[in-house]
Scaffold this motif. Structure first.
Motif, PDB file in Angstrom:
ATOM      1  N   ASP A  94     -66.809  -4.179  37.792  1.00 41.41           N
ATOM      2  CA  ASP A  94     -67.923  -4.242  38.737  1.00 41.41           C
ATOM      3  C   ASP A  94     -68.494  -2.853  38.996  1.00 41.41           C
ATOM      4  O   ASP A  94     -69.694  -2.682  39.195  1.00 41.41           O
ATOM      5  CB  ASP A  94     -67.465  -4.862  40.063  1.00 41.41           C
ATOM      6  CG  ASP A  94     -67.309  -6.363  39.942  1.00 41.41           C
ATOM      7  OD1 ASP A  94     -67.734  -6.918  38.916  1.00 41.41           O
ATOM      8  OD2 ASP A  94     -66.755  -6.972  40.872  1.00 41.41           O
ATOM      9  N   LYS A  97     -70.702  -1.799  36.263  1.00 39.76           N
ATOM     10  CA  LYS A  97     -71.967  -2.530  36.372  1.00 39.76           C
ATOM     11  C   LYS A  97     -72.833  -1.925  37.476  1.00 39.76           C
ATOM     12  O   LYS A  97     -74.046  -1.792  37.337  1.00 39.76           O
ATOM     13  CB  LYS A  97     -71.647  -3.998  36.683  1.00 39.76           C
ATOM     14  CG  LYS A  97     -72.810  -4.933  36.436  1.00 39.76           C
ATOM     15  CD  LYS A  97     -72.365  -6.361  36.565  1.00 39.76           C
ATOM     16  CE  LYS A  97     -73.571  -7.292  36.447  1.00 39.76           C
ATOM     17  NZ  LYS A  97     -73.226  -8.667  36.752  1.00 39.76           N
ATOM     18  N   CYS A  98     -72.169  -1.549  38.571  1.00 35.66           N
ATOM     19  CA  CYS A  98     -72.890  -0.948  39.702  1.00 35.66           C
ATOM     20  C   CYS A  98     -73.538   0.375  39.287  1.00 35.66           C
ATOM     21  O   CYS A  98     -74.689   0.640  39.619  1.00 35.66           O
ATOM     22  CB  CYS A  98     -71.903  -0.733  40.849  1.00 35.66           C
ATOM     23  SG  CYS A  98     -72.670  -0.030  42.285  1.00 35.66           S
ATOM     24  N   LEU A 101     -76.521  -0.442  37.128  1.00 34.62           N
ATOM     25  CA  LEU A 101     -77.643  -1.003  37.900  1.00 34.62           C
ATOM     26  C   LEU A 101     -78.310   0.059  38.771  1.00 34.62           C
ATOM     27  O   LEU A 101     -79.537   0.104  38.878  1.00 34.62           O
ATOM     28  CB  LEU A 101     -77.147  -2.160  38.770  1.00 34.62           C
ATOM     29  CG  LEU A 101     -76.790  -3.437  38.006  1.00 34.62           C
ATOM     30  CD1 LEU A 101     -76.059  -4.416  38.916  1.00 34.62           C
ATOM     31  CD2 LEU A 101     -78.057  -4.083  37.440  1.00 34.62           C
ATOM     32  N   ALA A 126     -85.755  -7.452  39.842  1.00 31.93           N
ATOM     33  CA  ALA A 126     -84.634  -8.068  39.112  1.00 31.93           C
ATOM     34  C   ALA A 126     -83.385  -7.198  39.215  1.00 31.93           C
ATOM     35  O   ALA A 126     -82.283  -7.708  39.451  1.00 31.93           O
ATOM     36  CB  ALA A 126     -85.024  -8.263  37.649  1.00 31.93           C
ATOM     37  N   LEU A 127     -83.550  -5.895  39.078  1.00 32.39           N
ATOM     38  CA  LEU A 127     -82.397  -4.991  39.173  1.00 32.39           C
ATOM     39  C   LEU A 127     -81.842  -4.961  40.592  1.00 32.39           C
ATOM     40  O   LEU A 127     -80.627  -4.921  40.795  1.00 32.39           O
ATOM     41  CB  LEU A 127     -82.800  -3.582  38.734  1.00 32.39           C
ATOM     42  CG  LEU A 127     -83.014  -3.396  37.228  1.00 32.39           C
ATOM     43  CD1 LEU A 127     -83.753  -2.091  36.950  1.00 32.39           C
ATOM     44  CD2 LEU A 127     -81.666  -3.393  36.496  1.00 32.39           C
ATOM     45  N   ASN A 129     -81.926  -7.377  42.656  1.00 36.04           N
ATOM     46  CA  ASN A 129     -81.189  -8.636  42.809  1.00 36.04           C
ATOM     47  C   ASN A 129     -79.791  -8.538  42.192  1.00 36.04           C
ATOM     48  O   ASN A 129     -78.804  -8.963  42.796  1.00 36.04           O
ATOM     49  CB  ASN A 129     -81.955  -9.780  42.140  1.00 36.04           C
ATOM     50  CG  ASN A 129     -83.073 -10.306  43.016  1.00 36.04           C
ATOM     51  OD1 ASN A 129     -83.019 -10.196  44.236  1.00 36.04           O
ATOM     52  ND2 ASN A 129     -84.088 -10.871  42.394  1.00 36.04           N
ATOM     53  N   ASP A 130     -79.729  -7.989  40.994  1.00 37.76           N
ATOM     54  CA  ASP A 130     -78.423  -7.848  40.326  1.00 37.76           C
ATOM     55  C   ASP A 130     -77.516  -6.906  41.115  1.00 37.76           C
ATOM     56  O   ASP A 130     -76.313  -7.130  41.236  1.00 37.76           O
ATOM     57  CB  ASP A 130     -78.611  -7.313  38.895  1.00 37.76           C
ATOM     58  CG  ASP A 130     -79.310  -8.336  37.998  1.00 37.76           C
ATOM     59  OD1 ASP A 130     -79.411  -9.513  38.400  1.00 37.76           O
ATOM     60  OD2 ASP A 130     -79.765  -7.943  36.903  1.00 37.76           O
ATOM     61  N   GLU A 133     -76.118  -8.716  44.005  1.00 39.46           N
ATOM     62  CA  GLU A 133     -75.033  -9.630  43.604  1.00 39.46           C
ATOM     63  C   GLU A 133     -73.703  -8.892  43.501  1.00 39.46           C
ATOM     64  O   GLU A 133     -72.674  -9.373  43.980  1.00 39.46           O
ATOM     65  CB  GLU A 133     -75.379 -10.288  42.266  1.00 39.46           C
ATOM     66  CG  GLU A 133     -76.180 -11.561  42.440  1.00 39.46           C
ATOM     67  CD  GLU A 133     -76.551 -12.233  41.125  1.00 39.46           C
ATOM     68  OE1 GLU A 133     -76.924 -13.408  41.169  1.00 39.46           O
ATOM     69  OE2 GLU A 133     -76.484 -11.575  40.068  1.00 39.46           O
ATOM     70  N   ARG A 145     -79.873 -17.828  44.862  1.00 38.21           N
ATOM     71  CA  ARG A 145     -81.215 -17.284  44.648  1.00 38.21           C
ATOM     72  C   ARG A 145     -82.249 -18.175  45.322  1.00 38.21           C
ATOM     73  O   ARG A 145     -82.193 -19.402  45.180  1.00 38.21           O
ATOM     74  CB  ARG A 145     -81.500 -17.143  43.151  1.00 38.21           C
ATOM     75  CG  ARG A 145     -80.689 -16.000  42.536  1.00 38.21           C
ATOM     76  CD  ARG A 145     -80.966 -15.772  41.076  1.00 38.21           C
ATOM     77  NE  ARG A 145     -80.143 -14.654  40.607  1.00 38.21           N
ATOM     78  CZ  ARG A 145     -80.628 -13.481  40.207  1.00 38.21           C
ATOM     79  NH1 ARG A 145     -81.921 -13.267  40.186  1.00 38.21           N
ATOM     80  NH2 ARG A 145     -79.811 -12.519  39.821  1.00 38.21           N
TER      81      ARG A 145
END
Lengths: 161, 104
Positions: A94, A97-98, A101, A126-127, A129-130, A133, A145
């Motif tokens: 994660d 990923k963070c 992003l 979109a980014l 939003n990711d 998450e 969503r």
């Protein structure tokens, strides 16, 4: 130069706690500014069909451009705060990923500031939003969503609180 | 012994910015020194050593002095002797109009 070189090293961290302490971090603020930036892009793209005078057009472009850049910059700023002050490497996958992003938001936010393409604004949303998450997952909160009930009526990630 | 630490967080603004690097030396700290300590509850933190051995933050968002406690309650890791920033090197300087006491 020296800073750049040494920053590549895996150094121990000394926390300058940003802690009143409030502990209030919420990724929705990143999305709020991303959606606001997209809205400003839509407004700017629609201005030429509004039948404005030259002066009115120029004035409106100046106002909405300034606001577009402000929203994109705030989106980047709030991302940096959450990424730098809140996110902790409890889960390496994660965390990776963070990082990706957060960096993506920096680039997309700058693209929104530099030019006027709707796809840049969509990418920023979109980014965001990711990023949201990953943020809520780190807190153990489920997300879903939904579509914003206001223009630009785009999809956003919401926590199930 | 020299040690390097990376600053995270904003409580030491404007003295230290997130991402700044600190060069630490192990020596007896003096009032107004920037110190990195192992705090029993907050972990590894960088703060300024105030009067009476209290730990204080330079920024408005810092923990209260009451919460941070005194240096004697935390383990000294080192005293910052140099700050490496993206724009160059500098010595950690005292703030001209630094607040004192609680800042919750």
């Amino acid at each position: 130069m020296l800073h750049t070189l040494l920053s590549r090293m895996d150094l121990p961290v000394a926390d300058a706690h940003c802690d009143i302490p409030c502990g209030i971090y919420d990724a929705r603020i990143v999305q709020y500014y991303a959606v606001s930036a997209l809205r400003q892009i839509d407004i700017l793209l629609s201005l030429k069909d509004k039948g404005l005078s030259d002066t009115g057009f120029a004035m409106q472009v100046a106002r909405n451009t300034a606001k577009k850049e402000e929203m994109a910059e705030k989106c980047k700023h709030e991302t940096r705060v959450i990424w730098g002050d809140f996110m902790k490497p409890k889960n390496q996958e994660d965390m990776a990923k963070c990082h990706e992003l957060a960096h993506g938001i920096m680039l997309a936010g700058s693209a929104v500031k530099q030019d006027l393409h709707r796809e840049d604004g969509e990418k920023l949303v979109a980014l965001a939003n990711d990023f949201a998450e990953v943020f809520w997952k780190s807190k153990g909160v489920e997300t879903h969503r939904v579509t914003t009930p206001y223009a630009p009526n785009c999809e956003v990630v919401e926590p199930k609180l | 012994m020299i040690r390097l630490f990376r600053v995270r967080g904003r409580s030491m603004l404007p003295t230290l910015r997130p991402g700044d690097l600190l060069v630490l030396r192990r020596r007896q700290p003096r009032t107004d020194d920037l110190v990195v300590v192992g705090h029993p509850r907050l972990g590894t933190v960088v703060k300024r050593l105030g009067a009476d051995g209290r730990l204080v933050g330079d920024g408005v968002e810092s923990s209260s002095t009451h919460e941070l406690g005194k240096l004697s309650n935390a383990a000294l890791i080192g005293v910052a002797v140099l700050v490496i920033t993206p724009s160059g090197l500098r010595r950690p300087k005292a703030l001209a109009s630094r607040r004192s006491g609680n800042r919750a």
